[in-house]
Design a protein around this motif. Structure first.
Motif, PDB file in Angstrom:
ATOM      1  N   VAL A  58       0.843  -1.204   0.000  1.00 38.13           N
ATOM      2  CA  VAL A  58       0.000   0.000   0.000  1.00 38.13           C
ATOM      3  C   VAL A  58       0.878   1.254   0.000  1.00 38.13           C
ATOM      4  N   ALA A  59       1.965   1.242   0.766  1.00 42.05           N
ATOM      5  CA  ALA A  59       2.885   2.384   0.767  1.00 42.05           C
ATOM      6  C   ALA A  59       3.450   2.607  -0.637  1.00 42.05           C
ATOM      7  N   HIS A  60       3.732   1.529  -1.334  1.00 41.24           N
ATOM      8  CA  HIS A  60       4.230   1.611  -2.712  1.00 41.24           C
ATOM      9  C   HIS A  60       3.227   2.376  -3.595  1.00 41.24           C
ATOM     10  N   GLU A  61       1.950   2.136  -3.393  1.00 39.31           N
ATOM     11  CA  GLU A  61       0.912   2.850  -4.150  1.00 39.31           C
ATOM     12  C   GLU A  61       0.950   4.352  -3.836  1.00 39.31           C
ATOM     13  N   PHE A  62       1.121   4.691  -2.566  1.00 45.06           N
ATOM     14  CA  PHE A  62       1.161   6.105  -2.185  1.00 45.06           C
ATOM     15  C   PHE A  62       2.416   6.803  -2.700  1.00 45.06           C
ATOM     16  N   VAL A  63       3.526   6.081  -2.757  1.00 46.81           N
ATOM     17  CA  VAL A  63       4.750   6.657  -3.323  1.00 46.81           C
ATOM     18  C   VAL A  63       4.518   6.988  -4.794  1.00 46.81           C
ATOM     19  N   HIS A  64       3.869   6.080  -5.507  1.00 49.81           N
ATOM     20  CA  HIS A  64       3.562   6.346  -6.919  1.00 49.81           C
ATOM     21  C   HIS A  64       2.559   7.484  -7.062  1.00 49.81           C
ATOM     22  N   GLY A  65       1.799   7.759  -6.013  1.00 52.45           N
ATOM     23  CA  GLY A  65       0.873   8.889  -6.016  1.00 52.45           C
ATOM     24  C   GLY A  65       1.529  10.195  -5.593  1.00 52.45           C
ATOM     25  N   GLY A  66       2.840  10.156  -5.309  1.00 51.59           N
ATOM     26  CA  GLY A  66       3.571  11.373  -5.001  1.00 51.59           C
ATOM     27  C   GLY A  66       3.938  11.593  -3.547  1.00 51.59           C
ATOM     28  N   ARG A  67       3.584  10.657  -2.668  1.00 52.57           N
ATOM     29  CA  ARG A  67       3.924  10.799  -1.256  1.00 52.57           C
ATOM     30  C   ARG A  67       5.378  10.416  -1.010  1.00 52.57           C
ATOM     31  N   ASP A  68       5.971  11.033  -0.002  1.00 53.77           N
ATOM     32  CA  ASP A  68       7.293  10.661   0.481  1.00 53.77           C
ATOM     33  C   ASP A  68       7.190   9.246   1.056  1.00 53.77           C
ATOM     34  N   TRP A  69       8.268   8.482   0.950  1.00 54.73           N
ATOM     35  CA  TRP A  69       8.270   7.095   1.380  1.00 54.73           C
ATOM     36  C   TRP A  69       7.909   6.936   2.846  1.00 54.73           C
ATOM     37  N   LEU A  70       8.489   7.727   3.725  1.00 53.70           N
ATOM     38  CA  LEU A  70       8.186   7.587   5.154  1.00 53.70           C
ATOM     39  C   LEU A  70       6.737   7.958   5.454  1.00 53.70           C
ATOM     40  N   VAL A  71       6.217   8.967   4.782  1.00 47.47           N
ATOM     41  CA  VAL A  71       4.806   9.343   4.953  1.00 47.47           C
ATOM     42  C   VAL A  71       3.921   8.203   4.457  1.00 47.47           C
ATOM     43  N   ALA A  72       4.287   7.613   3.333  1.00 46.23           N
ATOM     44  CA  ALA A  72       3.509   6.510   2.769  1.00 46.23           C
ATOM     45  C   ALA A  72       3.485   5.308   3.711  1.00 46.23           C
ATOM     46  N   ILE A  73       4.628   4.987   4.296  1.00 40.70           N
ATOM     47  CA  ILE A  73       4.687   3.889   5.277  1.00 40.70           C
ATOM     48  C   ILE A  73       3.765   4.195   6.454  1.00 40.70           C
ATOM     49  N   GLY A  74       3.814   5.430   6.949  1.00 41.13           N
ATOM     50  CA  GLY A  74       2.962   5.822   8.077  1.00 41.13           C
ATOM     51  C   GLY A  74       1.487   5.708   7.758  1.00 41.13           C
ATOM     52  N   ILE A  75       1.094   6.164   6.583  1.00 39.96           N
ATOM     53  CA  ILE A  75      -0.315   6.073   6.172  1.00 39.96           C
ATOM     54  C   ILE A  75      -0.759   4.611   6.162  1.00 39.96           C
ATOM     55  N   ALA A  76       0.025   3.761   5.517  1.00 40.06           N
ATOM     56  CA  ALA A  76      -0.340   2.348   5.414  1.00 40.06           C
ATOM     57  C   ALA A  76      -0.323   1.658   6.777  1.00 40.06           C
ATOM     58  N   TYR A  77       0.722   1.892   7.542  1.00 36.22           N
ATOM     59  CA  TYR A  77       0.863   1.243   8.850  1.00 36.22           C
ATOM     60  C   TYR A  77      -0.301   1.610   9.778  1.00 36.22           C
ATOM     61  N   ASP A  78      -0.656   2.875   9.825  1.00 31.62           N
ATOM     62  CA  ASP A  78      -1.725   3.332  10.714  1.00 31.62           C
ATOM     63  C   ASP A  78      -3.095   2.778  10.345  1.00 31.62           C
ATOM     64  N   ARG A  79      -3.297   2.427   9.079  1.00 31.20           N
ATOM     65  CA  ARG A  79      -4.615   2.000   8.628  1.00 31.20           C
ATOM     66  C   ARG A  79      -4.745   0.496   8.421  1.00 31.20           C
ATOM     67  N   LEU A  80      -3.687  -0.239   8.703  1.00 29.68           N
ATOM     68  CA  LEU A  80      -3.730  -1.686   8.482  1.00 29.68           C
ATOM     69  C   LEU A  80      -3.505  -2.482   9.763  1.00 29.68           C
ATOM     70  N   GLU A  81      -4.057  -2.002  10.854  1.00 32.82           N
ATOM     71  CA  GLU A  81      -3.957  -2.748  12.114  1.00 32.82           C
ATOM     72  C   GLU A  81      -4.656  -4.103  11.977  1.00 32.82           C
ATOM     73  N   HIS A  82      -5.755  -4.117  11.233  1.00 33.06           N
ATOM     74  CA  HIS A  82      -6.523  -5.329  10.946  1.00 33.06           C
ATOM     75  C   HIS A  82      -6.776  -5.372   9.445  1.00 33.06           C
TER      76      HIS A  82
END
Length: 134
Positions: A58-82
């Motif tokens: 999912v972070a890979h998708e956000f990076v391709h959408g223009g997000r910084d890698w660390l921001v993308a990891i944070g977005i994905a990590y925070d929303r994939l608890e389950h």
């Protein structure tokens, strides 16, 4: 199959994520400072859970959408608890600025967009990873 059990090797994680091992290595290298969020090292080998694999994909998708890698990891990590429902989407403003709000996870996209938006089919991505792992 457990969502958070780190039992998949690097090669298995790449296969489950649907990407070449070199691409996975590149993602890990770019986020090595926060690697404990999406992997564990044991005796020099890296292991991943289904959640970890989903976070990276999912972070890979956000990076391709223009997000910084660390921001993308944070977005994905925070929303994939389950694991999300199969029709879940992460909807995020394409440009981060005051008042835009954080990315949200939803099963119903907005009827209209008033600004550029990144929409990631997180449910479909996670369902595909789980299907491949079965």
């Amino acid at each position: 199959m457990q969502w958070t059990a780190r039992e998949y090797t690097r090669a298995e994680a790449a296969t489950l994520a649907g990407m070449p091992e070199g691409s996975l290595d590149s993602l890990i290298h770019h986020a090595r400072d926060v690697a404990t969020l999406f992997s564990e090292k044991r005796k020099g080998r890296r292991f991943f859970s289904l959640r970890d694999i989903a976070v990276l994909r999912v972070a890979h998708e956000f990076v391709h959408g223009g997000r910084d890698w660390l921001v993308a990891i944070g977005i994905a990590y925070d929303r994939l608890e389950h694991p999300p429902p199969p029709d879940a989407l992460i909807v995020a403003p394409a440009v981060i600025r005051r008042g835009c709000g954080p990315p949200i996870i939803t099963t119903t996209p907005p009827d209209a967009f008033d600004r550029s938006t990144i929409v990631v089919p997180v449910g479909r991505i996670v369902a595909d990873i789980i299907r491949r792992a079965a």
